[in-house]
Design a protein around this motif. Sequence first.
Motif, short mmCIF file in Angstrom:
data_model
loop_
_atom_site.label_atom_id
_atom_site.label_comp_id
_atom_site.label_asym_id
_atom_site.label_seq_id
_atom_site.Cartn_x
_atom_site.Cartn_y
_atom_site.Cartn_z
N ALA A 1 0.83 -1.21 0.00
CA ALA A 1 0.00 0.00 0.00
C ALA A 1 0.87 1.26 0.00
CB ALA A 1 -0.93 -0.01 1.21
N CYS A 2 2.05 1.18 0.61
CA CYS A 2 2.91 2.36 0.74
C CYS A 2 3.88 2.51 -0.42
CB CYS A 2 3.74 2.28 2.03
SG CYS A 2 2.75 2.29 3.50
N LEU A 3 3.81 1.62 -1.40
CA LEU A 3 4.86 1.54 -2.42
C LEU A 3 5.10 2.87 -3.14
CD1 LEU A 3 6.77 -0.48 -3.69
CD2 LEU A 3 5.08 -0.84 -5.47
N ARG A 4 4.03 3.57 -3.49
CA ARG A 4 4.20 4.77 -4.29
C ARG A 4 4.30 6.04 -3.43
NH1 ARG A 4 5.23 2.64 -8.49
NH2 ARG A 4 3.94 1.11 -9.53
N LEU A 5 4.36 5.87 -2.12
CA LEU A 5 4.40 7.04 -1.24
C LEU A 5 5.81 7.30 -0.74
CD1 LEU A 5 1.20 6.34 0.88
CD2 LEU A 5 1.42 7.69 -1.20
N ASN B 1 18.63 6.65 -2.86
CA ASN B 1 18.31 7.16 -4.20
C ASN B 1 17.55 6.08 -4.99
OD1 ASN B 1 18.29 8.28 -6.76
ND2 ASN B 1 20.34 9.17 -6.53
N PRO B 2 16.22 6.08 -4.88
CA PRO B 2 15.43 5.00 -5.49
C PRO B 2 15.64 4.88 -7.01
CG PRO B 2 14.03 6.43 -4.15
CD PRO B 2 15.38 7.06 -4.18
N GLY B 3 15.66 6.01 -7.70
CA GLY B 3 15.81 5.97 -9.16
C GLY B 3 17.14 5.37 -9.56
N TYR B 4 18.19 5.79 -8.88
CA TYR B 4 19.53 5.29 -9.18
C TYR B 4 19.63 3.81 -8.82
CZ TYR B 4 24.66 5.15 -9.22
OH TYR B 4 25.96 4.84 -9.48
N ALA B 5 19.02 3.42 -7.69
CA ALA B 5 19.05 2.01 -7.27
C ALA B 5 18.37 1.13 -8.33
CB ALA B 5 18.37 1.84 -5.92
#
Lengths: 265, 318
Positions: B104-108, B205-209
């Motif tokens: 549920a929290c994935l996009r937050l 850094n989610p995008g970089y990861a």
Amino acid sequence: MTPTAAAPLLSCQKVTKQFGALAAVSNLSFEVMPGEILGIGGPNGAGKTTLFEVLSGLNPATSGRVLLEGRDITRLAPEAICHAGIARTFQLNAGFDGLSIRDNVRVAAYFGRDNRRLPGLRLGRETEAITDAALAAVGLTGRDAEMAATLPVLDRKLLMLAGAIATRPRLLLMDEPVGGLNAAEIDRMMATVRRIADSGVTIILIEHVMRFLVRLSDRVLILHHGEAIYLGPPAGLTRDRTVVDVYLGEGASQRLAALIEGGGA
Amino acid sequence: MTGVRRDVLICLALAAAMALLPAMVGTRYVITQITLFFIWGVVVTQWNLVLGVAGIFSLAQMALFAVGAYGTAMLGYYFGWPMPLAMLVAALVTVAVSMLIGLACLRLRGPYVALLTLAIAQVIYLMVVNDTGCFTNPPSGCMPLFGGVRGFSRFGDLGFRAILGSKWFIGQYYVGLALLVLAVLFSILLIRGPLGLAFKALRDNPGYAMSRGVGQLKYQLWVFGLSAFFTGLAGAFYAVQFGVVGPIVFSLTMLLFLLAMIVVGGMGTIWGPLLGAALLMLADEGMREMGDWRDIGLGLILALFVITLPRGLAGLRR
């Protein structure tokens, strides 16, 4: 020189990326051969970075197809595209700031090539060996414990590059690898990129520093408003009227022509 | 990896010291308070995996603790299951619930995760206390499905009363100690292993990861699932330790007390949360006679640490 008979490593077919009414990349088709270095230039807002976003899956194409060795990767998630063999560096100096230099590269070495359905409890020798090799390739050996957050700009770029190499990519996308660097640092980066290319990695690089772009690239693609206005050898850039008009300008064009003739590009 | 070896040795040495303690200080009060420290120690080391290591600001941990506690109590009360089995099953249910919350929290990001997880915890709490319909009617009176405001009691125990008699609490002490040692070893292996690396990469850094091959969905589910097992087990042990499970486990005061332990000790570190738990429980103990000033005192300690030591006690070493 690129062999024309071989199958392309990357093939973009009528790729379009639409943001509302704006087409940041518009109906773009090109191919990259194995072992080639393709340079991408063009004015700000031409869609260069957006193209990388599309290729790396962070912002998938609105229409069109992207094929890697014939396999459709258009809609794959970023991590799946990484596993498929495309690694990317970023214009902003991305890194894991809370991690050491070594851990930054370890992440890529461990997770970059293998999906790791069930991650293990230890990184293992192979991961450490790949990490050592990637750090050596960019000249960051012996600085394992330094924290990424404290590094100066060149080292951050090199660390990002080491991370990309550690995923053992077949295709490396570099977004402005020398932006913000001084002349000596640019030379060092140029030598590093040349070594990576010689190790068998195909490279697409975006760069505004024309010296860097023309010296390294086998072919150059110039984008303008999301469309290709030039695709060919670097030597032809200064003779192309459209490129001179919308991107280079007369002065820079003459300096570049002198560089190409004198520098043995 | 020498770091793992060092941390495991520290853990085992501390465990040995704690194992000798009941032979020296035998009073029931001290022993049960330390047992409570073991329980909170488990919760904060696991919560820290989500909060500090993965950097996901989830406040659902006490709701997960409650799932473990209520699950154990209900399996014992309604079906008469033996407690060890009920505890294990309740812990596995906690893992499933936690993974759902993680999804549920994935996009937050950041404070939005805190808001959603707090809302989930409050909804569960309200569903428990507002349920007044009788599910069964034992001699003691109407019993709602989830126990209502009164909660559950007399659902079973670990059997130490039968073996040790009046010294039963010492048996409980060792179970609590074993639970904490396992939970700490688990967190050491995670934090120092590949999964810890993935969690930290996504935190920084989610995008970089993602573009280095670390999928966000997968590892968010991993961290929520893994951190929930021992949290649920701690809740289950809490149920058998006190013999009562009621809505108090959802209280905001308790949530903030445990959150303060992690902040004071040092988020994202291996030993920080445990240090914080020990310090705050001692401080709380010291202010026992101060009435309302007790909560104010804890608030002041938290404020002091946030201002002077934002990285917590464990941050002093750097």
